[in-house]
Enzyme design. Sequence first.
Site, short mmCIF file in Angstrom:
data_model
loop_
_atom_site.label_atom_id
_atom_site.label_comp_id
_atom_site.label_asym_id
_atom_site.label_seq_id
_atom_site.Cartn_x
_atom_site.Cartn_y
_atom_site.Cartn_z
N LYS A 118 0.84 -1.21 0.00
CA LYS A 118 0.00 0.00 0.00
C LYS A 118 0.87 1.25 0.00
O LYS A 118 0.52 2.26 -0.59
CB LYS A 118 -0.92 0.02 1.22
CG LYS A 118 -2.08 -0.93 1.09
CD LYS A 118 -3.16 -0.61 2.10
CE LYS A 118 -4.27 -1.64 2.04
NZ LYS A 118 -5.09 -1.66 3.24
N LYS A 202 -5.45 -10.47 -5.24
CA LYS A 202 -6.53 -10.59 -4.24
C LYS A 202 -7.67 -9.62 -4.57
O LYS A 202 -7.40 -8.48 -4.97
CB LYS A 202 -5.93 -10.25 -2.87
CG LYS A 202 -6.85 -10.46 -1.71
CD LYS A 202 -6.33 -9.74 -0.46
CE LYS A 202 -6.44 -8.24 -0.59
NZ LYS A 202 -6.54 -7.47 0.63
N LYS A 205 -10.94 -3.89 -2.03
CA LYS A 205 -11.86 -2.75 -2.10
C LYS A 205 -11.27 -1.64 -2.96
O LYS A 205 -11.97 -1.01 -3.74
CB LYS A 205 -12.12 -2.18 -0.69
CG LYS A 205 -12.88 -3.09 0.23
CD LYS A 205 -13.19 -2.33 1.52
CE LYS A 205 -12.94 -3.18 2.75
NZ LYS A 205 -11.84 -2.71 3.60
P1 TYM Z 1 -9.98 -5.22 5.45
O1 TYM Z 1 -10.97 -4.15 5.63
O2 TYM Z 1 -8.97 -5.10 4.37
O3 TYM Z 1 -10.73 -6.60 5.24
C1 TYM Z 1 -11.79 -7.00 6.10
C2 TYM Z 1 -11.79 -8.51 6.23
O4 TYM Z 1 -12.02 -9.11 4.95
C3 TYM Z 1 -10.94 -10.02 4.68
N1 TYM Z 1 -10.69 -9.97 3.23
C4 TYM Z 1 -10.72 -11.03 2.44
N2 TYM Z 1 -10.98 -12.33 2.68
C5 TYM Z 1 -10.93 -13.17 1.62
N3 TYM Z 1 -10.65 -12.78 0.36
C6 TYM Z 1 -10.40 -11.47 0.07
N4 TYM Z 1 -10.12 -11.09 -1.17
C7 TYM Z 1 -10.43 -10.54 1.14
N5 TYM Z 1 -10.22 -9.21 1.20
C8 TYM Z 1 -10.38 -8.88 2.51
C9 TYM Z 1 -9.76 -9.48 5.47
O5 TYM Z 1 -8.78 -10.45 5.67
C10 TYM Z 1 -10.45 -9.06 6.74
O6 TYM Z 1 -10.68 -10.15 7.59
N6 TYM Z 1 -6.80 -4.19 9.11
C11 TYM Z 1 -8.06 -4.85 8.83
C12 TYM Z 1 -9.20 -4.34 9.67
C13 TYM Z 1 -8.94 -4.38 11.13
C14 TYM Z 1 -9.00 -5.55 11.95
C15 TYM Z 1 -8.68 -5.08 13.25
C16 TYM Z 1 -9.30 -6.88 11.69
C17 TYM Z 1 -8.59 -3.33 11.91
N7 TYM Z 1 -8.44 -3.74 13.21
C18 TYM Z 1 -8.65 -5.98 14.32
C19 TYM Z 1 -9.25 -7.76 12.77
C20 TYM Z 1 -8.94 -7.31 14.07
C21 TYM Z 1 -8.39 -4.61 7.36
O7 TYM Z 1 -7.97 -3.64 6.78
O8 TYM Z 1 -9.25 -5.52 6.83
#
Ligand code: TYM
Length: 339
Positions: A118, A202, A205
Site C-alpha cells: 500500500k 486478491k 476494495k
Molecule cells: P480489510 O478491511 O482489508 O478486510 C476486512 C476482512 O475481509 C478479509 N478480506 C478477504 N478475505 C478473503 N478474500 C479477500 N479477497 C479478502 N479481502 C479482505 C480481510 O482479511 C479481513 O478479515 N486491518 C483490517 C481491519 C482491522 C481488523 C482489526 C481486523 C482493523 N483492526 C482488528 C481484525 C482485528 C483490514 O484492513 O481488513
Amino acid sequence: MAAQAKKRVLSGITATGRLHIGNYIGAISQWVDNQAVYENLLFVADLHALTIPQAVAGQDLRARVEEIFALYLACGIDPEQSTLFVQSDIVEHAELGWIMTCTTPVSWLERMTQFKTKGKIADVDTGVGAGLLCYPALQAADILLYDPDLVPVGEDQKQHVEITRDIAKRFNTLFGDTFKIPDVVIRQAGGRIMGLDDPTAKMSKSTAERAPGHAIGLLDPLDKARKSIMRAVTDSNSGVDFATELAPGVTNLLTIFECFTGTSRDQSAARFDGAGYGKLKSDVADAVIGRLTEIQQRYREITDDRDQLNKLLTQGAERARSIAGPKLAQAYRATGLRS
Ligand code: TYM
C-alpha cells in the site's frame, strides 16, 4: 457442572471502500456462522481508513461507516448476540494505540507486507502518512483491548494478527502480564478470494474502485454482478477438466460457488467436471445473486429505520466501552501512567 464461558471473538473491517464478496466470504460469513457459539465483538475500523487519506478524501466517511455497520446486520449478524460498534466511538482504541505504537519496534512495522504494497501505491500521489506504518500497532490495540481468544480474518490479515501476538508478548514482558495472546482463525477455503478480472491478485476494495469487473460489491446492482461473473477471467480451454491443473480463475470461481452454497470440492467436481465455463459461471452467478438479493433486501429494511440503527450504534458502543475502559485502565497502571 459450571457452564463454560463462551470464547470471545474480535474482528473488524476498514471503512475504505464498499464491501465485496471477498470480505463476506473471508470474514463476515465466519462471524455469522459462529455467532451462537462465540461471544462476538465486531467493529467498523474507521480510524484505520485514515491511513490512506486519498481513499477517503472527499467522501462522507461516516456514511461509509454506517453502510458497513448496516451491512453487518444485513448479512445476518444478530445485534443481541453480538456486540457491533464503530472504532472511533470508543476512544480507548486511539489511547491504547499510542501505547502500542510505543511498544512496537519500527523494524517490525517495516516488514509488514501491507505497508510495503500500500505504501508503494500511496507514494505515487501524495506520499505515505506515518499512520500507514503504525497501523498494525493500532490494530493490536483494537484486538488486545477486548482480550479475545480468536480473531477470524481473511488470509491477508494473518500477518497483522501475528504481529499483535508479538506486541502483546513484548508488552507483557516489559510491563507485566496484561494482555491475552489471541489466535488467528482463517477459513480453510475462501480465506483469499481473487479478483474476477485478474485471478492472480486478491479481490480488494481499492482495486474495485478503479476496475469495474474486479469485484462483486455486496450492494452492487444484481445485473452488474451477473455480468462481472460471466466475464470473469478463466483460461483458453472451453470447460472444466478436473484431470488437469485448473487455472487460478477457475479455482476462484469454484471456491466462490462452494462458499456460497456450502458445497465441498468433491461435490463441485461431480457437478462441473466436463461442463463449459458458461455453465460454471452461470451457476456461480445464481448462487451469488441469490444471497445478494437477501442481503440487499435486509439492508434496505435496516437503513429505512434510522432510529433503530442509531439505537444499535449507541447500544454497541456502550457494551464495547464497558470492556475497553477497564482494560485500558489496566494498561495505564501497568505502564506506570496511573497508580
Ligand atoms: P480489510 O478491511 O482489508 O478486510 C476486512 C476482512 O475481509 C478479509 N478480506 C478477504 N478475505 C478473503 N478474500 C479477500 N479477497 C479478502 N479481502 C479482505 C480481510 O482479511 C479481513 O478479515 N486491518 C483490517 C481491519 C482491522 C481488523 C482489526 C481486523 C482493523 N483492526 C482488528 C481484525 C482485528 C483490514 O484492513 O481488513
